[in-house]
Scaffold this active site. Structure first.
Site, PDB file in Angstrom:
ATOM      1  N   ASN A  20     -36.730 -61.603  16.171  1.00 42.48           N
ATOM      2  CA  ASN A  20     -35.505 -62.299  16.583  1.00 42.48           C
ATOM      3  C   ASN A  20     -35.442 -62.310  18.122  1.00 42.48           C
ATOM      4  O   ASN A  20     -35.477 -61.262  18.762  1.00 42.48           O
ATOM      5  CB  ASN A  20     -34.282 -61.572  15.994  1.00 42.48           C
ATOM      6  CG  ASN A  20     -32.987 -62.245  16.369  1.00 42.48           C
ATOM      7  OD1 ASN A  20     -32.745 -62.543  17.535  1.00 42.48           O
ATOM      8  ND2 ASN A  20     -32.128 -62.484  15.399  1.00 42.48           N
ATOM      9  N   ARG A  42     -25.217 -69.381  16.975  1.00 44.33           N
ATOM     10  CA  ARG A  42     -23.816 -69.047  16.685  1.00 44.33           C
ATOM     11  C   ARG A  42     -22.944 -70.250  17.011  1.00 44.33           C
ATOM     12  O   ARG A  42     -23.295 -71.076  17.850  1.00 44.33           O
ATOM     13  CB  ARG A  42     -23.372 -67.838  17.527  1.00 44.33           C
ATOM     14  CG  ARG A  42     -24.149 -66.566  17.224  1.00 44.33           C
ATOM     15  CD  ARG A  42     -23.546 -65.379  17.961  1.00 44.33           C
ATOM     16  NE  ARG A  42     -22.337 -64.932  17.317  1.00 44.33           N
ATOM     17  CZ  ARG A  42     -22.286 -63.941  16.419  1.00 44.33           C
ATOM     18  NH1 ARG A  42     -23.361 -63.270  16.095  1.00 44.33           N
ATOM     19  NH2 ARG A  42     -21.153 -63.611  15.863  1.00 44.33           N
ATOM     20  N   HIS A  82     -31.873 -62.091  22.097  1.00 40.58           N
ATOM     21  CA  HIS A  82     -31.539 -61.350  23.319  1.00 40.58           C
ATOM     22  C   HIS A  82     -32.219 -61.922  24.560  1.00 40.58           C
ATOM     23  O   HIS A  82     -31.769 -61.657  25.679  1.00 40.58           O
ATOM     24  CB  HIS A  82     -31.892 -59.880  23.173  1.00 40.58           C
ATOM     25  CG  HIS A  82     -30.880 -59.121  22.347  1.00 40.58           C
ATOM     26  ND1 HIS A  82     -29.706 -59.676  21.915  1.00 40.58           N
ATOM     27  CD2 HIS A  82     -30.874 -57.855  21.897  1.00 40.58           C
ATOM     28  CE1 HIS A  82     -29.031 -58.777  21.230  1.00 40.58           C
ATOM     29  NE2 HIS A  82     -29.718 -57.664  21.200  1.00 40.58           N
ATOM     30  N   GLU A  84     -31.010 -68.359  11.827  1.00 38.45           N
ATOM     31  CA  GLU A  84     -29.827 -67.688  11.279  1.00 38.45           C
ATOM     32  C   GLU A  84     -28.613 -68.529  11.612  1.00 38.45           C
ATOM     33  O   GLU A  84     -28.475 -68.997  12.752  1.00 38.45           O
ATOM     34  CB  GLU A  84     -29.636 -66.315  11.929  1.00 38.45           C
ATOM     35  CG  GLU A  84     -30.603 -65.279  11.458  1.00 38.45           C
ATOM     36  CD  GLU A  84     -30.359 -63.962  12.177  1.00 38.45           C
ATOM     37  OE1 GLU A  84     -29.312 -63.797  12.835  1.00 38.45           O
ATOM     38  OE2 GLU A  84     -31.236 -63.113  12.089  1.00 38.45           O
ATOM     39  N   GLU A 122     -31.960 -61.751   2.257  1.00 42.69           N
ATOM     40  CA  GLU A 122     -32.337 -60.753   3.258  1.00 42.69           C
ATOM     41  C   GLU A 122     -31.361 -59.597   3.097  1.00 42.69           C
ATOM     42  O   GLU A 122     -30.143 -59.788   3.232  1.00 42.69           O
ATOM     43  CB  GLU A 122     -32.269 -61.336   4.676  1.00 42.69           C
ATOM     44  CG  GLU A 122     -32.627 -60.280   5.719  1.00 42.69           C
ATOM     45  CD  GLU A 122     -32.711 -60.839   7.142  1.00 42.69           C
ATOM     46  OE1 GLU A 122     -33.046 -62.030   7.320  1.00 42.69           O
ATOM     47  OE2 GLU A 122     -32.426 -60.058   8.074  1.00 42.69           O
ATOM     48  N   HIS A 157     -31.885 -55.776  10.203  1.00 44.10           N
ATOM     49  CA  HIS A 157     -30.703 -55.404  10.991  1.00 44.10           C
ATOM     50  C   HIS A 157     -30.728 -53.922  11.332  1.00 44.10           C
ATOM     51  O   HIS A 157     -30.762 -53.081  10.457  1.00 44.10           O
ATOM     52  CB  HIS A 157     -29.379 -55.754  10.313  1.00 44.10           C
ATOM     53  CG  HIS A 157     -28.313 -56.069  11.336  1.00 44.10           C
ATOM     54  ND1 HIS A 157     -27.685 -55.089  12.055  1.00 44.10           N
ATOM     55  CD2 HIS A 157     -27.845 -57.241  11.789  1.00 44.10           C
ATOM     56  CE1 HIS A 157     -26.843 -55.659  12.904  1.00 44.10           C
ATOM     57  NE2 HIS A 157     -26.919 -56.963  12.773  1.00 44.10           N
ATOM     58  N   THR A 205     -24.018 -59.589  13.879  1.00 46.67           N
ATOM     59  CA  THR A 205     -23.613 -59.791  12.484  1.00 46.67           C
ATOM     60  C   THR A 205     -23.236 -58.440  11.878  1.00 46.67           C
ATOM     61  O   THR A 205     -24.062 -57.542  11.794  1.00 46.67           O
ATOM     62  CB  THR A 205     -24.788 -60.410  11.687  1.00 46.67           C
ATOM     63  OG1 THR A 205     -25.373 -61.434  12.483  1.00 46.67           O
ATOM     64  CG2 THR A 205     -24.313 -60.988  10.386  1.00 46.67           C
ATOM     65  N   HIS A 235     -30.547 -67.057  16.112  1.00 46.23           N
ATOM     66  CA  HIS A 235     -29.218 -67.267  15.513  1.00 46.23           C
ATOM     67  C   HIS A 235     -28.430 -68.262  16.358  1.00 46.23           C
ATOM     68  O   HIS A 235     -28.090 -67.963  17.504  1.00 46.23           O
ATOM     69  CB  HIS A 235     -28.496 -65.909  15.461  1.00 46.23           C
ATOM     70  CG  HIS A 235     -27.168 -65.935  14.757  1.00 46.23           C
ATOM     71  ND1 HIS A 235     -26.475 -64.782  14.452  1.00 46.23           N
ATOM     72  CD2 HIS A 235     -26.396 -66.951  14.303  1.00 46.23           C
ATOM     73  CE1 HIS A 235     -25.350 -65.095  13.832  1.00 46.23           C
ATOM     74  NE2 HIS A 235     -25.266 -66.413  13.749  1.00 46.23           N
ATOM     75  N   ARG A 268     -23.203 -68.654  22.222  1.00 44.06           N
ATOM     76  CA  ARG A 268     -23.130 -67.699  23.338  1.00 44.06           C
ATOM     77  C   ARG A 268     -24.513 -67.314  23.866  1.00 44.06           C
ATOM     78  O   ARG A 268     -24.658 -66.897  24.995  1.00 44.06           O
ATOM     79  CB  ARG A 268     -22.355 -66.451  22.944  1.00 44.06           C
ATOM     80  CG  ARG A 268     -23.042 -65.611  21.891  1.00 44.06           C
ATOM     81  CD  ARG A 268     -22.392 -64.244  21.782  1.00 44.06           C
ATOM     82  NE  ARG A 268     -21.252 -64.252  20.911  1.00 44.06           N
ATOM     83  CZ  ARG A 268     -20.999 -63.280  20.025  1.00 44.06           C
ATOM     84  NH1 ARG A 268     -21.808 -62.230  19.948  1.00 44.06           N
ATOM     85  NH2 ARG A 268     -19.957 -63.337  19.253  1.00 44.06           N
TER      86      ARG A 268
HETATM   87  N1  PXP Z   1     -31.337 -60.185  10.290  1.00 46.62           N
HETATM   88  C1  PXP Z   1     -30.147 -60.802  10.478  1.00 46.62           C
HETATM   89  C2  PXP Z   1     -29.616 -61.660   9.371  1.00 46.62           C
HETATM   90  C3  PXP Z   1     -29.432 -60.663  11.684  1.00 46.62           C
HETATM   91  O1  PXP Z   1     -28.240 -61.273  11.843  1.00 46.62           O
HETATM   92  C4  PXP Z   1     -30.001 -59.906  12.721  1.00 46.62           C
HETATM   93  C5  PXP Z   1     -29.293 -59.813  14.041  1.00 46.62           C
HETATM   94  O2  PXP Z   1     -29.262 -61.059  14.646  1.00 46.62           O
HETATM   95  C6  PXP Z   1     -31.248 -59.299  12.490  1.00 46.62           C
HETATM   96  C7  PXP Z   1     -31.881 -59.436  11.263  1.00 46.62           C
HETATM   97  C8  PXP Z   1     -31.913 -58.480  13.538  1.00 46.62           C
HETATM   98  O3  PXP Z   1     -31.151 -57.356  13.797  1.00 46.62           O
HETATM   99  P1  PXP Z   1     -31.516 -56.434  15.045  1.00 46.62           P
HETATM  100  O4  PXP Z   1     -31.306 -57.260  16.272  1.00 46.62           O
HETATM  101  O5  PXP Z   1     -30.568 -55.296  14.921  1.00 46.62           O
HETATM  102  O6  PXP Z   1     -32.955 -56.043  14.870  1.00 46.62           O
END
Ligand code: PXP
Length: 236
Positions: free
Chosen positions: A6, A44, A9, A69, A150, A190, A100, A42, A48
């Protein structure tokens, strides 16, 4: 087991200055070159971090699989249907949350989520539902027509005692077995990091782990020394 990276960031950092760097697409290419099996971002509703334009570019350049996402807001479904990522992971979204916070309540919103699944699948997008490891949610997810789920690993990641951690692993394990038993394909993610990933990676029937925060955080420190050195050389 595959790894989806992901890259939100990277966009968060770019938005700190509102300029052009760091470019999330560049991050996606580096992640792929290093072995990522999918790129996750993601979009959003408040945009943001990741913006429409990022989604458009990612769709063009991602070579592995692009997993978007998103919430089930009509505007976001419209953008996704147009851009057609390989996969859409539906997540709950609250405006002021930092990330999330929980899984989708599919039991409560089965009809709406089912409609979103149908729209996205009609646009040729595979759909996954981000849910807590709970049998009622898994059953409801199956009823929406989604073929993937997921599982939210946040409760496991946040466990503060060994007993709590064991309980969460058992919960995830039985959720995976139950979901596979009713024909769902299972991803998880997550809050996973370098210290806690191994117990989840041991659950062999999970196909893919999606990880963001820990990887981007680690990248800051694994690259910081070199970045300082390069600047120091230029100044000299
Ligand atoms: N899976 C989903 C559905 C998420 O919303 C997120 C966070 O955006 C992640 C995985 C990844 O989580 P983390 O950034 O804590 O590794």
């Amino acid at each position: 087991m595959r790894l989806g990276v992901n890259i939100d960031h990277i966009a968060t950092l770019r938005q700190a200055r509102g300029g052009l760097e760091p470019e999330p697409v560049f991050g996606a290419l580096i992640a792929e070159a290093a072995g990522a099996d999918a790129i996750v971002a993601h979009l959003r509703e408040d945009q943001r971090h990741i913006k429409d334009k990022d989604i458009f570019l990612l769709k063009e350049v991602v070579n592995t699989r692009f997993n978007l996402e998103m919430s089930i807001a009509p505007e976001i479904i419209r953008v996704a249907s147009k851009i057609k990522p390989d996969q859409a992971t539906l997540v709950p979204e609250r405006r002021r949350e930092l990330t999330t916070e929980g899984g989708l309540n599919v039991v409560k919103k089965q009809k709406k989520i089912g409609q979103a699944v149908k729209k996205l699948e009609t646009a040729g997008i595979e759909v996954s539902l981000f849910i807590d490891p709970n049998k009622n949610q898994i059953r409801a997810a199956k009823k929406t027509g989604a073929r993937f789920i997921e599982l939210h690993t946040g409760a496991y990641a946040n466990a503060r005692t060994k007993a709590e951690e064991n309980k969460r692993v058992t919960e995830l394990k039985s959720a995976v077995v139950f979901a596979r038993g009713i024909g769902l394909r299972v991803f998880a993610g997550h809050g996973l990091n370098y210290n806690n990933v191994s117990r989840i990676a041991a659950l062999k029937e999970i196909e893919e782990l999606n990880i963001g925060h820990a990887i981007i955080s680690r990248a800051v420190f694994s690259g910081l020394g070199r970045a300082v050195g390069e600047m120091k050389d230029l100044i000299k």
